[in-house]
Design an enzyme around this catalytic site. Structure first.
Site, PDB file in Angstrom:
ATOM      1  N   HIS A 340       3.374  14.012  -1.212  1.00 28.17           N
ATOM      2  CA  HIS A 340       2.070  14.619  -1.463  1.00 28.17           C
ATOM      3  C   HIS A 340       1.131  14.420  -0.281  1.00 28.17           C
ATOM      4  O   HIS A 340       1.367  13.588   0.618  1.00 28.17           O
ATOM      5  CB  HIS A 340       1.440  14.029  -2.736  1.00 28.17           C
ATOM      6  CG  HIS A 340       1.137  12.567  -2.668  1.00 28.17           C
ATOM      7  ND1 HIS A 340       0.079  12.044  -1.972  1.00 28.17           N
ATOM      8  CD2 HIS A 340       1.767  11.490  -3.235  1.00 28.17           C
ATOM      9  CE1 HIS A 340       0.052  10.737  -2.103  1.00 28.17           C
ATOM     10  NE2 HIS A 340       1.079  10.366  -2.858  1.00 28.17           N
ATOM     11  N   CYS A 358       5.141   6.453  -3.266  1.00 28.33           N
ATOM     12  CA  CYS A 358       5.208   7.870  -2.914  1.00 28.33           C
ATOM     13  C   CYS A 358       5.395   8.051  -1.410  1.00 28.33           C
ATOM     14  O   CYS A 358       5.248   7.094  -0.629  1.00 28.33           O
ATOM     15  CB  CYS A 358       3.928   8.583  -3.342  1.00 28.33           C
ATOM     16  SG  CYS A 358       3.780   8.807  -5.131  1.00 28.33           S
TER      17      CYS A 358
END
Length: 410
Positions: A340, A358
């Site tokens: 992301h 992440c």
């Protein structure tokens, strides 16, 4: 003279009495009395004999045909109706000796059959019979899903790492019976296998990634099948999809780079900042901040997505807690790992791991990857610390093939 007349009339009366008695006697021996006592001959009956299978005392599986046959004659008409009075489709043999249903019946229903036949003498006979279908103790419905829990779409295009999930809405007792209803057909041929990951879900994947352009059809002939404990399949299911271009990305923690390939050709290299590593125990739960090594697949996308650390046990108000809206998020695990955008870590991308797990990217790279990716695309994470990716996290491709095949119920 008067005496003579009395004698004459007496003689006449005597003769009349004899004549009357004689008449009664003659009549009894002749036609009058005999017609009243004789049994009339029965009307002729047809030699044709009609049989319905199964009989009324045998509940029929709704997928089994109901048959009507005749001996010493031919069928002239067969009509089968459901409880609502609707006609059930059937087919007659060319010689009109038998008839059978050609459509599945319903569970727990009573059907009426009316059939007529004629014999060689032209004499007809008819019957009216009923048949009943079995009543399951329970029924289960099947859903085809992704490993992320989303519904698979008929006619969609998926990535070369696509895993098929057969999700039953009830725990399955006879997994072998349930699995035998499942068929995966591919063109070109692909070797693959089912693996039961729980009592209600079986996953299917190929031994190796699909070739781009592969056509896949999954059928579940579940209706009418006892999958254990008197539970039957609620209905059949089918889905078809196509495999798109080979999108395979490798995130290497040694270089802190994500290399993206399309059909074997590098199309983009993106600096990243992955999991900072280490663990923290909060309220008895040990949380890992590694980006676990393994072969992931794309599960879905959101722009934006709200990321909330409390959903996995890390309080928002703790030192490492967070809750924020994140753009261009491509999800690759069931416990919240995304590729992301995070502009605030661009200084670390390509050199330092700073995330909770992440893969942080620049907004430009995250948007490009978001638009490039489809469900089933492959993302390999290598050279990181922490425990290997687990199957429940979306680690189907991290399971060795021999172990995978051993999970089949057939």
């Amino acid at each position: 003279m008067r005496a003579s007349r009395r004698m004459f009339f007496g003689l006449v009366c005597a003769l009349l009495a004899v004549a009357t008695l004689a008449g009664c006697t003659i009549g009894g021996a002749g036609g009058g009395g005999g017609a009243a006592g004789t049994t009339p001959a029965p009307p002729p009956t047809s030699d044709a004999r009609i049989t319905v299978t199964p009989g009324p005392d045998t509940p029929v599986n709704p997928t089994d045909p109901v048959a009507v046959t005749v001996e010493k004659g031919t069928l002239t008409d067969v009509v089968m109706t459901n409880p609502e009075g609707e006609k059930v489709e059937g087919v007659m043999t060319p010689d009109r000796i038998s008839w059978k249903t050609t459509e599945p019946l319903g569970y727990a229903k009573k059907y009426t059959i009316k059939a007529t036949a004629v014999d060689a003498k032209g004499l007809t006979t008819d019957i009216t019979k009923t048949v009943s279908t079995l009543t399951p103790s329970n029924k289960t419905k099947l859903y085809f899903e992704t490993t992320g829990g989303g519904a698979m779409r008929d006619g969609a295009t998926y990535g070369v790492g696509m895993v098929i999930v057969a999700h039953f809405d009830e725990p399955i007792e006879d997994k072998a019976a349930a699995q035998k209803t499942l068929t995966v057909t591919t063109s070109p041929h692909v070797d693959g296998a089912w693996n039961w990951v729980s009592d209600s879900a079986a996953h299917w994947r190929p031994k190796d990634f699909y070739a781009p352009g592969t056509k896949v059809t999954v059928d579940a002939k579940l209706y009418g099948v006892d999958v254990g404990g008197g539970m039957y399949g609620q209905e059949d299911e089918s889905i078809s999809f196509t495999i798109g271009d080979a999108h395979i990305s490798v995130a290497d923690d040694n270089t802190k780079m994500v290399t993206v390939k399309n059909n074997g050709q590098v199309v983009r290299t993106m600096p990243t900042s992955m999991g900072m590593g280490g663990t923290q125990t909060i309220n008895g739960q040990t949380l890992s901040f590694w980006t676990q090594p393994g072969t992931y697949t794309v599960l879905g996308k959101a722009n934006p997505v709200v990321m909330d650390s409390s959903t996995y046990g890390l309080p928002i108000n703790s030192r490492l807690g967070y809750k924020e809206s994140i753009n261009w998020a491509t999800r690759i695990s069931n416990d919240g790992i995304y590729l992301h955008a995070l502009a605030s870590t661009m200084w670390a991308q390509g050199n330092t791991d700073t995330s909770h797990g992440c893969l942080n990217l620049s907004p430009v790279n995250a948007e490009w990857f978001y638009n490039f990716s489809r469900i089933g695309d492959v993302v390999k994470v290598i050279n990181t610390g922490g425990s290997p990716l687990q199957l429940w996290q979306n680690g189907d491709w991290s399971v060795p093939w021999d172990t995978w095949v051993a999970g089949s119920a057939v």
